[in-house]
Design an enzyme around this catalytic site. Structure first.
Site, PDB file in Angstrom:
ATOM      1  N   LYS A  41      -5.159  17.072-107.559  1.00  0.00           N
ATOM      2  CA  LYS A  41      -4.966  16.179-106.612  1.00  0.00           C
ATOM      3  C   LYS A  41      -5.934  15.671-105.599  1.00  0.00           C
ATOM      4  O   LYS A  41      -6.058  14.601-104.858  1.00  0.00           O
ATOM      5  CB  LYS A  41      -3.705  16.810-105.843  1.00  0.00           C
ATOM      6  N   GLY A  42      -7.046  16.658-105.442  1.00  0.00           N
ATOM      7  CA  GLY A  42      -8.130  16.341-104.533  1.00  0.00           C
ATOM      8  C   GLY A  42      -8.741  15.226-104.342  1.00  0.00           C
ATOM      9  O   GLY A  42      -9.242  14.667-103.320  1.00  0.00           O
ATOM     10  N   GLU A  97     -14.375  13.079-108.423  1.00  0.00           N
ATOM     11  CA  GLU A  97     -13.827  14.330-108.181  1.00  0.00           C
ATOM     12  C   GLU A  97     -13.995  14.714-106.680  1.00  0.00           C
ATOM     13  O   GLU A  97     -14.955  13.920-105.988  1.00  0.00           O
ATOM     14  CB  GLU A  97     -14.644  15.427-108.918  1.00  0.00           C
ATOM     15  N   LYS A 129     -21.402  21.300-103.130  1.00  0.00           N
ATOM     16  CA  LYS A 129     -21.592  22.488-102.456  1.00  0.00           C
ATOM     17  C   LYS A 129     -22.578  23.127-103.219  1.00  0.00           C
ATOM     18  O   LYS A 129     -21.975  24.222-103.989  1.00  0.00           O
ATOM     19  CB  LYS A 129     -20.201  23.302-102.493  1.00  0.00           C
ATOM     20  N   PHE A 150     -15.604  26.420 -96.347  1.00  0.00           N
ATOM     21  CA  PHE A 150     -14.585  25.897 -97.270  1.00  0.00           C
ATOM     22  C   PHE A 150     -14.116  24.829 -96.352  1.00  0.00           C
ATOM     23  O   PHE A 150     -13.518  24.821 -95.093  1.00  0.00           O
ATOM     24  CB  PHE A 150     -13.314  27.061 -97.264  1.00  0.00           C
ATOM     25  N   VAL A 151     -13.918  23.747 -96.875  1.00  0.00           N
ATOM     26  CA  VAL A 151     -13.530  22.129 -96.122  1.00  0.00           C
ATOM     27  C   VAL A 151     -12.070  21.864 -96.494  1.00  0.00           C
ATOM     28  O   VAL A 151     -12.025  22.048 -97.772  1.00  0.00           O
ATOM     29  CB  VAL A 151     -14.774  21.226 -96.158  1.00  0.00           C
ATOM     30  N   ASP A 157      -7.756  20.295-100.102  1.00  0.00           N
ATOM     31  CA  ASP A 157      -6.656  21.262 -99.217  1.00  0.00           C
ATOM     32  C   ASP A 157      -6.958  22.855 -99.132  1.00  0.00           C
ATOM     33  O   ASP A 157      -7.941  23.236 -99.717  1.00  0.00           O
ATOM     34  CB  ASP A 157      -5.307  21.047-100.132  1.00  0.00           C
TER      35      ASP A 157
HETATM   36  P1  IMP Z   1     -15.243  24.607-109.075  1.00  0.00           P
HETATM   37  O1  IMP Z   1     -14.860  24.983-110.521  1.00  0.00           O
HETATM   38  O2  IMP Z   1     -15.821  25.940-108.649  1.00  0.00           O
HETATM   39  O3  IMP Z   1     -16.473  23.895-109.207  1.00  0.00           O
HETATM   40  O4  IMP Z   1     -14.211  24.225-108.492  1.00  0.00           O
HETATM   41  C1  IMP Z   1     -13.916  22.893-107.794  1.00  0.00           C
HETATM   42  C2  IMP Z   1     -12.688  22.955-107.307  1.00  0.00           C
HETATM   43  O5  IMP Z   1     -12.415  23.946-106.476  1.00  0.00           O
HETATM   44  C3  IMP Z   1     -12.495  21.422-106.625  1.00  0.00           C
HETATM   45  O6  IMP Z   1     -11.839  20.354-107.275  1.00  0.00           O
HETATM   46  C4  IMP Z   1     -11.402  22.138-105.687  1.00  0.00           C
HETATM   47  O7  IMP Z   1      -9.968  21.784-105.837  1.00  0.00           O
HETATM   48  C5  IMP Z   1     -11.768  23.378-105.227  1.00  0.00           C
HETATM   49  N1  IMP Z   1     -12.655  23.697-104.111  1.00  0.00           N
HETATM   50  C6  IMP Z   1     -13.792  24.209-104.016  1.00  0.00           C
HETATM   51  N2  IMP Z   1     -14.442  24.212-102.971  1.00  0.00           N
HETATM   52  C7  IMP Z   1     -13.332  23.881-101.825  1.00  0.00           C
HETATM   53  C8  IMP Z   1     -13.397  23.649-100.745  1.00  0.00           C
HETATM   54  O8  IMP Z   1     -14.430  23.707 -99.761  1.00  0.00           O
HETATM   55  N3  IMP Z   1     -12.151  23.174-100.233  1.00  0.00           N
HETATM   56  C9  IMP Z   1     -11.290  22.655-100.970  1.00  0.00           C
HETATM   57  N4  IMP Z   1     -11.149  22.841-102.231  1.00  0.00           N
HETATM   58  C10 IMP Z   1     -12.451  23.377-102.761  1.00  0.00           C
HETATM   59 MG    MG Z   2     -10.047  19.754-107.369  1.00  0.00          MG
END
Ligand code: IMP
Ligand code: MG
Length: 175
Positions: A41-42, A97, A129, A150-151, A157
């Site tokens: 959803k992000g 994304e 990040k 964490f944003v 969300d």
């Molecule tokens: P990754 O597989 O660790 O890169 O995860 C990415 C997913 O984690 C993103 O699509 C978000 O849904 C979630 N995520 C990672 N960091 C944050 C954050 O700071 N705030 C909110 N969601 C996050």
């Molecule tokens: Mg996501």
């Protein structure tokens, strides 16, 4: 108790960045049609705004994945909850994304989409990040590179809350 949200990027800053990304993508895809894949959803808020700033034909598609893990860390084992309903073979695909954190989700997803034979596969992320990266992911279009915080907001969300904030902020729990 309500959390306190500290603004990291204001609504104006985010909108300005999306306008720039839209222009850059428009230039680089010139003469082509774009199949935009919004990762739910992000990325919903970001993808809709970005699509409006791209001056080319854009097909908007949606996918949703979940990664087995806890609230703040993905595990790398990714499950597709909602798949595309059309093939992407021969299409110029732009994945949109919200944030690339460890990179596990996107690295897995890009492998899957690559195997479906698109003409090209590019990635646009509103936030990067890099401090927590464990899987190699090439981000073609980045909004903002952020520190390890964490944003929330602009689609992101915390426990399903704050997606509707028009800016990006850091959650500071009340004590
Ligand atoms: P990754 O597989 O660790 O890169 O995860 C990415 C997913 O984690 C993103 O699509 C978000 O849904 C979630 N995520 C990672 N960091 C944050 C954050 O700071 N705030 C909110 N969601 C996050
Ligand atoms: Mg996501």
């Amino acid at each position: 108790m309500a959390d306190r949200i500290e603004v990291m990027y204001s609504e104006e800053e985010v909108n300005k960045k999306i306008l720039e990304l839209g222009r850059q993508i428009t230039e680089e895809f010139r003469g082509k049609e774009i199949t935009m894949i919004c990762i739910l959803k992000g990325a919903a808020a970001f993808a809709c705004e970005l699509a409006k700033r791209i001056d080319l034909p854009v097909e908007l598609e949606f996918m949703r994945c979940s990664s087995y893990g806890n609230e703040t860390e993905s595990s790398g084992v990714v499950k597709i909850d909602l798949d595309l309903d059309r093939p992407i073979r021969g299409k110029n695909v732009l994945i949109v994304e919200d944030i690339i954190d460890t990179g596990r989700t996107m690295s897995y997803l890009m492998d899957i989409l690559h195997d479906r034979g698109p003409a090209s596969l590019r990635l646009c992320a509103l936030l990067d990040k890099p401090d927590r990266r464990v899987a190699d992911v090439k981000i073609d279009y980045t909004g903002f590179v952020i520190p390890d915080e964490f944003v929330v907001g602009y689609g992101l969300d915390y426990a399903q809350k704050y997606r509707n904030l028009p800016y990006i902020g850091i959650v500071r729990p009340e004590v």
